[in-house]
Motif scaffolding. Structure first.
Motif, PDB file in Angstrom:
ATOM      1  N   ILE A 291      26.922  42.170  35.390  1.00 36.80           N
ATOM      2  CA  ILE A 291      25.738  42.424  35.177  1.00 36.80           C
ATOM      3  C   ILE A 291      25.512  42.706  33.693  1.00 36.80           C
ATOM      4  N   GLY A 292      24.902  42.001  32.905  1.00 35.40           N
ATOM      5  CA  GLY A 292      24.812  41.728  31.503  1.00 35.40           C
ATOM      6  C   GLY A 292      25.471  40.582  31.113  1.00 35.40           C
ATOM      7  N   CYS A 293      25.088  39.435  30.897  1.00 35.21           N
ATOM      8  CA  CYS A 293      25.645  38.195  30.607  1.00 35.21           C
ATOM      9  C   CYS A 293      25.946  38.049  29.253  1.00 35.21           C
ATOM     10  N   MET A 294      26.763  36.899  28.804  1.00 36.60           N
ATOM     11  CA  MET A 294      27.142  36.683  27.429  1.00 36.60           C
ATOM     12  C   MET A 294      25.920  36.551  26.502  1.00 36.60           C
ATOM     13  N   ARG A 295      25.846  37.083  25.215  1.00 37.70           N
ATOM     14  CA  ARG A 295      24.400  36.764  24.611  1.00 37.70           C
ATOM     15  C   ARG A 295      24.982  36.189  23.419  1.00 37.70           C
ATOM     16  N   GLN A 296      26.462  36.034  23.109  1.00 44.97           N
ATOM     17  CA  GLN A 296      26.728  35.145  21.934  1.00 44.97           C
ATOM     18  C   GLN A 296      27.545  33.846  22.410  1.00 44.97           C
TER      19      GLN A 296
ATOM     20  N   ASN B 121      33.686  39.841  19.712  1.00 51.34           N
ATOM     21  CA  ASN B 121      33.550  41.308  19.857  1.00 51.34           C
ATOM     22  C   ASN B 121      32.778  41.707  21.150  1.00 51.34           C
ATOM     23  N   ASP B 122      31.797  40.948  21.404  1.00 49.47           N
ATOM     24  CA  ASP B 122      30.868  41.102  22.627  1.00 49.47           C
ATOM     25  C   ASP B 122      31.458  40.786  24.035  1.00 49.47           C
ATOM     26  N   GLY B 123      32.360  39.557  23.998  1.00 46.33           N
ATOM     27  CA  GLY B 123      33.231  39.215  25.228  1.00 46.33           C
ATOM     28  C   GLY B 123      33.040  37.912  25.651  1.00 46.33           C
ATOM     29  N   HIS B 124      31.869  37.346  25.645  1.00 42.43           N
ATOM     30  CA  HIS B 124      31.694  35.694  26.077  1.00 42.43           C
ATOM     31  C   HIS B 124      32.057  35.674  27.649  1.00 42.43           C
ATOM     32  N   SER B 125      31.977  37.063  28.287  1.00 44.16           N
ATOM     33  CA  SER B 125      32.265  36.993  29.672  1.00 44.16           C
ATOM     34  C   SER B 125      31.901  36.145  30.712  1.00 44.16           C
ATOM     35  N   THR B 126      30.549  35.728  30.634  1.00 48.41           N
ATOM     36  CA  THR B 126      30.336  34.841  31.696  1.00 48.41           C
ATOM     37  C   THR B 126      31.139  33.418  31.479  1.00 48.41           C
TER      38      THR B 126
ATOM     39  N   VAL C  39      23.486  38.365  35.997  1.00 47.37           N
ATOM     40  CA  VAL C  39      22.158  38.622  35.732  1.00 47.37           C
ATOM     41  C   VAL C  39      21.984  39.474  34.674  1.00 47.37           C
ATOM     42  N   ASP C  40      20.926  39.069  33.932  1.00 52.92           N
ATOM     43  CA  ASP C  40      20.677  39.625  32.680  1.00 52.92           C
ATOM     44  C   ASP C  40      19.046  39.929  32.683  1.00 52.92           C
ATOM     45  N   ILE C  41      18.621  40.931  32.159  1.00 48.29           N
ATOM     46  CA  ILE C  41      17.245  41.352  31.940  1.00 48.29           C
ATOM     47  C   ILE C  41      16.304  40.770  30.764  1.00 48.29           C
ATOM     48  N   ASP C  42      17.368  40.193  29.931  1.00 50.87           N
ATOM     49  CA  ASP C  42      16.753  39.623  28.514  1.00 50.87           C
ATOM     50  C   ASP C  42      16.841  38.003  28.627  1.00 50.87           C
ATOM     51  N   PHE C  43      15.730  37.251  28.625  1.00 47.94           N
ATOM     52  CA  PHE C  43      15.769  35.898  28.966  1.00 47.94           C
ATOM     53  C   PHE C  43      16.283  35.182  27.733  1.00 47.94           C
TER      54      PHE C  43
ATOM     55  N   GLY D  19      16.889  38.860  35.574  1.00 42.34           N
ATOM     56  CA  GLY D  19      16.116  39.919  36.056  1.00 42.34           C
ATOM     57  C   GLY D  19      17.013  41.103  35.932  1.00 42.34           C
ATOM     58  N   ASP D  20      16.339  42.258  36.600  1.00 44.54           N
ATOM     59  CA  ASP D  20      17.137  43.508  36.467  1.00 44.54           C
ATOM     60  C   ASP D  20      18.355  43.784  37.256  1.00 44.54           C
ATOM     61  N   GLY D  21      19.347  44.283  36.834  1.00 41.42           N
ATOM     62  CA  GLY D  21      20.862  44.264  37.246  1.00 41.42           C
ATOM     63  C   GLY D  21      20.631  45.043  38.784  1.00 41.42           C
ATOM     64  N   LEU D  22      19.990  46.125  38.636  1.00 46.09           N
ATOM     65  CA  LEU D  22      19.981  47.126  39.761  1.00 46.09           C
ATOM     66  C   LEU D  22      19.274  46.289  40.764  1.00 46.09           C
TER      67      LEU D  22
ATOM     68  N   LEU E 220      30.579  45.337  35.100  1.00 41.28           N
ATOM     69  CA  LEU E 220      29.396  46.124  34.781  1.00 41.28           C
ATOM     70  C   LEU E 220      29.624  46.182  33.175  1.00 41.28           C
ATOM     71  N   ASP E 221      28.513  45.512  32.510  1.00 41.83           N
ATOM     72  CA  ASP E 221      28.602  45.370  31.150  1.00 41.83           C
ATOM     73  C   ASP E 221      26.758  45.145  30.565  1.00 41.83           C
ATOM     74  N   ALA E 222      26.067  46.114  31.000  1.00 43.75           N
ATOM     75  CA  ALA E 222      24.403  45.851  30.862  1.00 43.75           C
ATOM     76  C   ALA E 222      24.032  47.144  29.824  1.00 43.75           C
ATOM     77  N   TRP E 223      23.232  47.909  30.156  1.00 41.53           N
ATOM     78  CA  TRP E 223      22.667  49.052  29.262  1.00 41.53           C
ATOM     79  C   TRP E 223      23.787  49.499  28.158  1.00 41.53           C
ATOM     80  N   ASP E 224      23.353  49.181  26.856  1.00 43.01           N
ATOM     81  CA  ASP E 224      24.058  49.482  25.830  1.00 43.01           C
ATOM     82  C   ASP E 224      24.214  51.033  25.695  1.00 43.01           C
TER      83      ASP E 224
HETATM   84  C1  LIG Z   1      26.603  44.149  26.000  1.00 43.59           C
HETATM   85  S1  LIG Z   1      25.643  42.863  26.363  1.00 43.59           S
HETATM   86  C2  LIG Z   1      26.667  42.072  27.564  1.00 43.59           C
HETATM   87  C3  LIG Z   1      27.826  41.179  26.850  1.00 43.59           C
HETATM   88  C4  LIG Z   1      28.628  40.339  27.574  1.00 43.59           C
HETATM   89  N1  LIG Z   1      28.887  40.695  28.962  1.00 43.59           N
HETATM   90  C5  LIG Z   1      29.591  39.461  27.288  1.00 43.59           C
HETATM   91  O1  LIG Z   1      30.806  40.082  27.502  1.00 43.59           O
HETATM   92  O2  LIG Z   1      29.445  38.810  26.220  1.00 43.59           O
HETATM   93  C6  LIG Z   1      24.726  43.639  27.363  1.00 43.59           C
HETATM   94  C7  LIG Z   1      23.581  43.010  28.244  1.00 43.59           C
HETATM   95  O3  LIG Z   1      22.797  43.699  29.110  1.00 43.59           O
HETATM   96  C8  LIG Z   1      21.346  43.339  29.351  1.00 43.59           C
HETATM   97  N2  LIG Z   1      20.855  44.235  30.097  1.00 43.59           N
HETATM   98  C9  LIG Z   1      20.327  45.534  29.589  1.00 43.59           C
HETATM   99  N3  LIG Z   1      19.647  46.254  30.784  1.00 43.59           N
HETATM  100  C10 LIG Z   1      19.775  45.326  31.815  1.00 43.59           C
HETATM  101  C11 LIG Z   1      19.162  45.252  32.960  1.00 43.59           C
HETATM  102  N4  LIG Z   1      18.584  46.343  33.466  1.00 43.59           N
HETATM  103  N5  LIG Z   1      19.566  44.366  34.003  1.00 43.59           N
HETATM  104  C12 LIG Z   1      20.337  43.467  33.473  1.00 43.59           C
HETATM  105  N6  LIG Z   1      21.028  43.160  32.513  1.00 43.59           N
HETATM  106  C13 LIG Z   1      20.477  44.169  31.297  1.00 43.59           C
HETATM  107  C14 LIG Z   1      21.259  43.197  27.799  1.00 43.59           C
HETATM  108  O4  LIG Z   1      19.823  42.432  27.676  1.00 43.59           O
HETATM  109  C15 LIG Z   1      22.349  42.417  27.147  1.00 43.59           C
HETATM  110  O5  LIG Z   1      22.096  41.126  27.111  1.00 43.59           O
END
Ligand SMILES: C[S@@+](CC[C@H](N)C(=O)[O-])C[C@H]1O[C@@H](n2cnc3c(N)ncnc32)[C@H](O)[C@@H]1O
Length: 223
Positions: free
Chosen positions: A69-74, A88-93, A106-110, A131-134, A149-153
């Motif tokens: 929950i929370g995909c790579m954004r970098q 520093n973000d992780g590139h987890s995906t 899954v990520d809420i931010d397109f 979509g929404d992770g929950l 679990l790496d979504a809500w900052d």
């Molecule tokens: C810290 S980043 C993820 C970093 C990533 N896991 C990595 O290692 O590079 C957090 C992500 O969670 C997403 N996010 C926030 N609320 C969310 C929700 N309700 N459902 C899914 N994703 C959500 C954000 O849009 C953001 O892209």
């Protein structure tokens, strides 16, 4: 992982990986506050060693499915072995997809979804969903061997601790008997994304193998 595997004792190479994971966080600085300066961000432990360690454990346990929950954004536009500012973000995906296992991210931010999809396009085993992770976790039908679990900052006014706990609760009945939970940003703000979830995991019999920049928790015994 099926019932039969669950009854088998933890084998030696898994034990060794677990012991290695327990030492991962030794050098990571823990910050009580959460609004880190640029210098403090640079001083933090980096996700890479945790992701790689969790993957070693997941593979040794013959895991099949990873949900994040929370995909790579970098974007990952450098060799995986190199460490740059973007790491520093992780590139987890990208790391999860490298396992060859079935990956659902899954990520809420397109915008983040687009970046992740492009970064992992070489892998056929990864699905990045918008979509929404929950909501996703509540509807998910398969078994999960590793939940990331790496979504809500961790930001003022964001219910990050509450929502990461809710995400676990939504996933709970889909988690395999033996499973791994990885949580990012547990080195800031008094437990960060894991502040409310970690006590619950402990109470539910998880072994918290390490808690630094990330937390890796292992459930290896029935409740
Ligand atoms: C810290 S980043 C993820 C970093 C990533 N896991 C990595 O290692 O590079 C957090 C992500 O969670 C997403 N996010 C926030 N609320 C969310 C929700 N309700 N459902 C899914 N994703 C959500 C954000 O849009 C953001 O892209």
């Amino acid at each position: 992982m099926d019932e039969k595997q669950f009854e088998e004792p933890i084998v030696d190479n898994v034990k060794q990986i677990i012991e290695n994971i327990r030492t991962l966080g030794f050098k990571d600085k823990i910050f009580e506050h959460s609004a880190l300066t640029f210098e403090e961000q640079n001083e933090r432990g980096k996700p890479k060693k945790y992701l790689e360690a969790a993957i070693a454990l997941f593979s040794a346990m013959s895991g099949k499915t990873i949900v994040e929950i929370g995909c790579m954004r970098q974007p990952m536009n450098h060799p995986v072995s190199e460490m740059r500012q973007c790491c520093n973000d992780g590139h987890s995906t990208y790391f999860w997809c490298m396992t060859g296992a079935q990956v659902f991210s899954v990520d809420i931010d397109f915008k983040a979804v687009r970046i992740a999809r492009k970064s992992v396009r070489e892998f056929k085993n990864g699905k990045v969903l918008w979509g929404d992770g929950l909501r996703f976790l509540k509807k998910f039908k398969n078994k999960i061997d590793l939940l990331f679990l790496d979504a809500w900052d961790v930001l003022p006014g964001c219910q990050y601790a509450e929502n990461h706990l809710l995400a676990y609760l939504a996933a709970k009945d889909k988690l395999s008997d033996r499973n791994i939970i990885v949580i990012d940003d547990t080195d800031i703000g008094n437990g960060g994304k894991g502040r409310l979830l970690l006590p619950v995991l402990k109470a539910e019999g998880y072994d918290i193998l390490v808690s630094g920049r990330q937390t890796i928790a292992l459930k290896s015994k029935p409740s």
